[in-house]
Design a protein around this motif. Structure first.
Motif, PDB file in Angstrom:
ATOM      1  N   GLU A   1      -8.440   1.008 -26.318  1.00  0.00           N
ATOM      2  CA  GLU A   1      -7.270   1.405 -25.800  1.00  0.00           C
ATOM      3  C   GLU A   1      -7.191   2.211 -24.363  1.00  0.00           C
ATOM      4  OE1 GLU A   1      -7.708   3.758 -30.326  1.00  0.00           O
ATOM      5  OE2 GLU A   1      -6.539   4.842 -28.572  1.00  0.00           O
ATOM      6  N   ALA A   2      -5.950   2.205 -23.953  1.00  0.00           N
ATOM      7  CA  ALA A   2      -5.592   2.696 -22.449  1.00  0.00           C
ATOM      8  C   ALA A   2      -6.127   4.077 -22.507  1.00  0.00           C
ATOM      9  CB  ALA A   2      -4.298   2.300 -21.899  1.00  0.00           C
ATOM     10  N   LEU A   3      -6.598   4.483 -21.065  1.00  0.00           N
ATOM     11  CA  LEU A   3      -7.010   5.882 -21.091  1.00  0.00           C
ATOM     12  C   LEU A   3      -6.094   6.776 -21.309  1.00  0.00           C
ATOM     13  CD1 LEU A   3      -9.717   5.966 -18.303  1.00  0.00           C
ATOM     14  CD2 LEU A   3     -10.153   6.361 -20.707  1.00  0.00           C
ATOM     15  N   ARG A   4      -4.635   6.455 -20.974  1.00  0.00           N
ATOM     16  CA  ARG A   4      -3.859   7.402 -20.683  1.00  0.00           C
ATOM     17  C   ARG A   4      -3.213   7.593 -21.938  1.00  0.00           C
ATOM     18  NH1 ARG A   4      -0.126   6.038 -17.051  1.00  0.00           N
ATOM     19  NH2 ARG A   4      -0.729   3.928 -16.649  1.00  0.00           N
ATOM     20  N   HIS A   5      -3.412   7.021 -23.036  1.00  0.00           N
ATOM     21  CA  HIS A   5      -3.098   7.245 -24.347  1.00  0.00           C
ATOM     22  C   HIS A   5      -4.312   7.782 -25.269  1.00  0.00           C
ATOM     23  CE1 HIS A   5      -0.654   3.400 -24.078  1.00  0.00           C
ATOM     24  NE2 HIS A   5       0.230   4.463 -24.081  1.00  0.00           N
ATOM     25  N   LEU A   6      -5.453   8.045 -24.692  1.00  0.00           N
ATOM     26  CA  LEU A   6      -6.552   8.753 -25.506  1.00  0.00           C
ATOM     27  C   LEU A   6      -6.168  10.368 -25.177  1.00  0.00           C
ATOM     28  CD1 LEU A   6      -9.477   6.840 -24.550  1.00  0.00           C
ATOM     29  CD2 LEU A   6      -8.306   6.676 -26.485  1.00  0.00           C
ATOM     30  N   LYS A   7      -6.691  11.144 -26.254  1.00  0.00           N
ATOM     31  CA  LYS A   7      -6.683  12.388 -26.058  1.00  0.00           C
ATOM     32  C   LYS A   7      -8.053  13.132 -25.881  1.00  0.00           C
ATOM     33  CE  LYS A   7      -3.106  14.634 -28.011  1.00  0.00           C
ATOM     34  NZ  LYS A   7      -2.061  15.286 -28.882  1.00  0.00           N
ATOM     35  N   LEU A   8      -8.248  13.442 -24.814  1.00  0.00           N
ATOM     36  CA  LEU A   8      -9.784  13.955 -24.281  1.00  0.00           C
ATOM     37  C   LEU A   8      -9.893  15.238 -24.199  1.00  0.00           C
ATOM     38  CD1 LEU A   8     -10.657  11.533 -21.455  1.00  0.00           C
ATOM     39  CD2 LEU A   8     -11.291  11.499 -23.643  1.00  0.00           C
ATOM     40  N   LYS A   9     -10.927  15.915 -24.709  1.00  0.00           N
ATOM     41  CA  LYS A   9     -11.115  17.361 -24.673  1.00  0.00           C
ATOM     42  C   LYS A   9     -10.813  17.777 -23.328  1.00  0.00           C
ATOM     43  CE  LYS A   9     -14.021  18.363 -28.583  1.00  0.00           C
ATOM     44  NZ  LYS A   9     -15.741  17.906 -28.749  1.00  0.00           N
ATOM     45  N   LYS A  10     -10.434  19.306 -23.491  1.00  0.00           N
ATOM     46  CA  LYS A  10     -10.315  19.647 -21.985  1.00  0.00           C
ATOM     47  C   LYS A  10     -11.270  19.848 -21.279  1.00  0.00           C
ATOM     48  CE  LYS A  10      -9.642  24.078 -21.629  1.00  0.00           C
ATOM     49  NZ  LYS A  10      -8.949  25.527 -21.284  1.00  0.00           N
ATOM     50  N   ASN A  11     -11.409  19.550 -19.981  1.00  0.00           N
ATOM     51  CA  ASN A  11     -12.551  19.561 -18.907  1.00  0.00           C
ATOM     52  C   ASN A  11     -13.387  18.349 -19.199  1.00  0.00           C
ATOM     53  OD1 ASN A  11     -11.970  22.100 -18.155  1.00  0.00           O
ATOM     54  ND2 ASN A  11     -13.085  23.193 -19.576  1.00  0.00           N
ATOM     55  N   VAL A  12     -12.894  17.305 -19.724  1.00  0.00           N
ATOM     56  CA  VAL A  12     -13.751  16.121 -19.720  1.00  0.00           C
ATOM     57  C   VAL A  12     -13.071  14.902 -18.957  1.00  0.00           C
ATOM     58  CG1 VAL A  12     -14.416  14.256 -21.112  1.00  0.00           C
ATOM     59  CG2 VAL A  12     -14.788  16.571 -21.982  1.00  0.00           C
ATOM     60  N   LEU A  13     -13.525  14.415 -17.962  1.00  0.00           N
ATOM     61  CA  LEU A  13     -13.009  13.383 -17.172  1.00  0.00           C
ATOM     62  C   LEU A  13     -14.002  11.889 -17.441  1.00  0.00           C
ATOM     63  CD1 LEU A  13     -10.620  13.654 -15.126  1.00  0.00           C
ATOM     64  CD2 LEU A  13     -12.370  14.223 -13.294  1.00  0.00           C
TER      65      LEU A  13
END
Lengths: 484, 453
Positions: B397-409
């Motif tokens: 999945e493209a990164l822009r569609h992923l929901k990452l936790k706050k403060n994670v890059l």
């Protein structure tokens, strides 16, 4: 001083207190006791509002929390908890005078069990439940409860050690396992298990359900509030014996129960404090039973009453099955001395604590030997391990504080002009968190006749006794309030 | 997981703080009651007083149920004995020992089975390795490698004269002319996860992810002149200096060591034939001048005293030495230290603790565990490398569609031998390695932890 962090703790304690008032409200609603319902509603609303206010005000707290904050936190939180907890009593009209309501609530939380009520049976059931439940919560400690339910993040800070040390009784408080949250969780786990066991055994003896719950709460916290005017007198012999056994069980160091779970039986058998405790109990029962010859019909009845009273007084519970004020002098004196000795450290009992008595005697023996043989270097040992000098010094300081408080309270109470034994036993009963004393504050009497001043002094005594003096004493020291 | 730490000195205490905060059951053993009481008041640990190599004390500390023993006592011999005794009492236990003495390095490696050591750590040697890497590629304050050396996260300081000063992150790529990603910025002591509009100011310390090949381009375009290091002056003849000099002997770098103690000088001269050993007081400006501090390419201050190291480094920087490296035993408040131009700061104890913490984390999770972990931004952020396997969610999945936790890059995706600094359309697949940077409080143990549940 980190007021915000203290405020945060008190806020959370009040939240817990407010939530625990809800079952009492429910009981009153089911019993259609509308004045009690009014009392509880007002009490719950005010408590929860205060909790929210404190939590909001303490936003942005820093995590700097040291020994001083720990002691102050415990002291203030117990006072605030009692002040707000007595509101249901006051607003429901069950106890119309505020000082009386405060006395009853403090007596509940500190697991004393001294009452100003003449007729307990006429009270609404919700009120009776709240009285008894406060014993249960105050027995193991409300801050320990908070530590057990706190999130892992909060619980894993070193400063929680200060809270545990300030609230739990004993000369040398330690953890059971490395993590504080798990230690608190274990303590409460064992506590709940034993309470449930107690309720089961009482129900087997056909005690009414409500009575069983309240009595079990009173036994678990070693408090002593009963739901009947004659305490445990009118229940069956089986129920009285069940109470005796469970009172003794709750007077044992909960660390011993942990050893039991971990199957470390050798440590259990060799524990010197446990041996002293059991020795004192067995010895006292034997002596009193011998002294009471002819007082009751059969030997069985004599033993039952002797055992019950000894267990009740040494664990500082305060239930009674007999008016021991009518007993011969020797028995009464033994009971008076048992009041001072108290239960084991690390239990829910009060008094001076068997552990401290053990340390004091060993320290005294060493001092005497040192006078005879000054060059000899000797170490005080308990359970095979050396006891650090700091602990011995603290125990001596505790003794000094204990004596001074008893003397000062005794003096001020005497202004009310009651008999010397009444005054002295009243102070002992409250300071050691027992409940009933002798003569005018005996097991069939109550504390209502004292003046407001005396009641306030006794309230301070009860708090000082439960929190082991120093959290209350530091309020009177300038160093506490000065900036470090 | 139950961990026993033997020895509550500076390193033992740092480990206690970090490991107890991560939720492990920690027991500390030490011979001093006072140290133990302090530790008990600060960290959520259980303490046992006594000799950590004695069976009775280990028994009391619960060695039979423990999963790991970390021996950090004063002497190497005691550490070894503790590990061996612990293994004898509990064959399932992992052991880590700190062995500092260079005389033991060879036998520790060859006989590690007999000593029952799972891992041996040598803080001074680690510090020396780290310093050597900095010397080989000067220009960066700190470098951490990932993806088997193909990707690095480097630390740079933004000076007033730097090309990056007052530049927004979006514009940075056009200045440096290569694909890089700024994963964290340390400003005034706090780590910030920057977005595209973040403007860099003087005094910021930035942490940049880049494929290793791009680093030289980066340096060139930033105008940071890099001298190849040919001459190194080391102040202090302790263990770190010894290990460093030994390593540098192999390359064609000329090394000078200034040491005060005569007997130690003779020892060094005996063991380091290609190094120039000078007996004298390293804090004496006259001595430093006469030994040519102005002409050397790098200055490493590694005496026993932090304060002395700092003063000599400041002097060296003022003399115009291109690269200054300072060894500090206590990192303390790096905010203050940062204001002084001490160059790169190396703390052997911290390096060692990071290694141990990595080992502990790897022990905890056998699958999906981190391949590499480095703490950056003064321990406020962590860069972790994970392998994408069957259990990873959201593959492809493209990164822009992923929901990452706050403060994670997500800062880098490596497919095979290709490393890619990702943008919104990038995605990862099974078999790739992913590097993430996080500056939250929660530890990320598995790759799936970065996704918002």
């Amino acid at each position: 001083m980190n007021y915000k962090m203290i405020g945060r703790f008190i806020g959370r304690i009040l939240l817990v207190e407010g939530i625990f008032m809800l079952p009492a409200l429910l009981i009153s609603v089911c019993g259609q006791e509308w004045i009690a319902v009014k009392g509880f509603c007002l009490g719950i609303i005010i408590t929860l509002l205060a909790a929210v206010l404190l939590l909001v005000l303490s936003k942005g707290y820093k995590k700097k929390f040291y020994a001083k904050e720990g002691l102050v936190c415990v002291g203030i939180s117990w006072i605030v908890m009692s002040l707000l907890g007595c509101l249901p009593f006051y607003f429901s009209g069950a106890i119309p005078h505020f000082i009386d309501a405060l006395f009853e609530m403090v007596s509940g939380f500190t697991t004393t069990g001294a009452t100003i009520l003449a007729d307990v049976e006429s009270l609404p059931r919700g009120i009776l439940y709240w009285r008894s439940f406060s014993h249960w919560l105050g027995g193991m400690g409300v801050l320990v409860f908070l530590l057990a339910i706190s999130s892992a993040n909060e619980g894993n800070s070193g400063f929680t050690m200060h809270l545990l040390r300030a609230e739990s009784p004993g000369p040398n408080v330690g953890k059971l396992v490395p993590q504080m949250k798990k230690t608190a969780g274990l303590l409460y786990g064992m506590y709940i298990l034993l309470t449930l066991l107690n309720i089961v055994f009482l129900l087997i003896g056909k005690m009414p359900f409500f009575d069983a719950i309240c009595t079990a709460f009173g036994t678990a916290g070693t408090g002593g509030f009963g739901v009947r005017n004659d305490s445990i007198m009118s229940y069956s012999p089986y129920l009285q014996n069940v109470c005796t056994v469970f009172m003794l069980l709750f007077g044992v160091n909960f660390g011993c129960y942990y050893w039991l779970i971990m199957r470390q039986f050798r440590s259990l058998f060799k524990d010197e404090e446990l041996r002293l405790y059991l020795g004192v109990v067995v010895g006292s029962v034997a002596l009193i039973a011998w002294n009471l010859k002819g007082f009751y019909g059969t030997m069985g009845e004599t033993l039952r009453h002797a055992a019950f009273q000894v267990a009740s007084i040494v664990t500082t519970t305060g239930f009674s099955t007999a008016d021991f004020d009518l007993w011969p002098s020797f028995s009464k004196t033994i009971l008076l001395l048992l009041m001072i000795i108290g239960a084991c450290a690390g239990s829910t009992g009060g008094g001076f604590k068997c552990g401290r008595i053990l340390l004091m005697f060993k320290s005294l023996r060493r001092s005497v030997q040192k006078v005879v043989h000054p060059q000899k270097v000797q170490v005080v040992r308990v359970n095979g391990h050396m006891v650090d000098e700091k602990i011995l010094q603290n125990t001596n300081a505790y003794l000094a504080a204990y004596v001074i408080i008893v003397m000062a309270s005794f003096l001020i109470i005497s202004l009310d002009n009651f008999s010397l034994m009444t005054n002295f036993s009243a102070v002992l009963a409250c300071f050691n968190n027992i409940g009933p004393g002798l003569e005018a504050v005996g097991p069939v009497c109550n504390f209502s006749m004292f003046s407001c001043l005396s009641k306030l002094i006794l309230i301070v005594d009860m708090l000082a006794g439960r929190l082991e003096i120093f959290p209350i004493l530091i309020f009177f020291s300038r160093t506490t309030w000065k900036h470090r | 997981m139950k961990i026993i730490v033997a020895g509550a000195g500076k390193m033992g205490a740092t480990l206690a703080r970090q490991l107890s905060a991560e939720g492990y059951d920690l027991t500390l053993i030490d011979s001093s009651l006072k140290t133990l009481e302090e530790s008990q008041e600060r960290y959520d640990v259980m303490v046992v007083q006594g000799n950590c190599a004695s069976m009775e004390v280990l028994e009391q500390a619960g060695v039979r149920e423990a999963n790991l023993l970390i021996a950090m006592a004063g002497a190497d011999e005691i550490n070894l004995l503790s590990c061996m005794t612990a293994y004898g009492m509990n064959p399932n236990i992992h052991t880590i020992a700190r062995i500092r003495n260079p005389e033991y390095t060879e036998q520790i490696y060859k006989m590690r089975n007999m000593f029952a050591l799972s891992l041996s750590v040598n803080p001074e040697k680690q510090a020396a390795v780290e310093i050597e890497r900095l010397l080989k590629y000067p220009g960066f304050l700190k470098r951490d490698t990932f993806a088997k050396g193909r990707v690095e996260i480097v630390e740079l300081r933004v000076d007033g004269s730097s090309k990056l000063c007052n530049v927004a992150l979006n514009d940075m790529n056009s200045i440096v002319k290569c694909k890089i990603l700024v994963c964290a910025v340390l400003r005034n002591g706090t780590a910030v996860a920057p977005d595209g509009n973040f403007i860099l100011r003087e005094g910021d310390r930035i942490f940049v992810t880049a494929p290793s090949d791009n680093l030289t381009i980066l340096l060139r375009n930033l105008g940071i002149v890099t001298h190849k290091v040919k001459r190194v002056l080391i102040c202090g003849g302790g263990r770190v200096s010894f290990y460093l000099a030994k390593q540098l002997q192999r390359s064609s770098i000329s090394v000078q060591i200034i040491e005060r103690d005569q007997r130690r000088c003779i020892q060094l001269a005996e063991n380091l034939p290609a190094t120039c050993i000078i007996e004298g007081d390293a804090s004496s400006e006259f001595l430093l001048e006469s030994e040519g501090i102005g002409e050397c390419d790098a200055l490493v201050t590694a005496t026993g005293l932090d304060e002395l190291n700092m003063i000599i480094s400041l002097y060296g920087a003022s003399c115009g030495v291109p690269q200054v490296i300072t060894k500090l035993s206590r990192m303390g408040n790096t905010n203050i230290l940062d204001a002084l131009s001490l160059g790169s700061m190396i703390s052997p104890k911290e390096l060692c603790c990071n290694t141990i913490v990595r080992y502990v984390r790897a022990m905890k999770e056998q699958t999906g565990a981190a391949l590499t972990v480095h703490s950056i931004a003064d321990g406020q952020a962590e860069a972790i490398e994970f392998l994408v396997d069957d259990t990873t969610l959201h593959c492809g999945e493209a990164l822009r569609h992923l929901k990452l936790k706050k403060n994670v890059l997500v800062v880098c995706i490596t497919k095979g031998s290709q490393t890619e600094i990702p943008n919104g359309d990038s995605f990862f697949e099974k078999g790739d390695t992913v590097i993430i940077v996080t500056n939250g409080d929660k530890v990320i143990y598995q790759l799936n932890d970065i996704f918002e549940p």
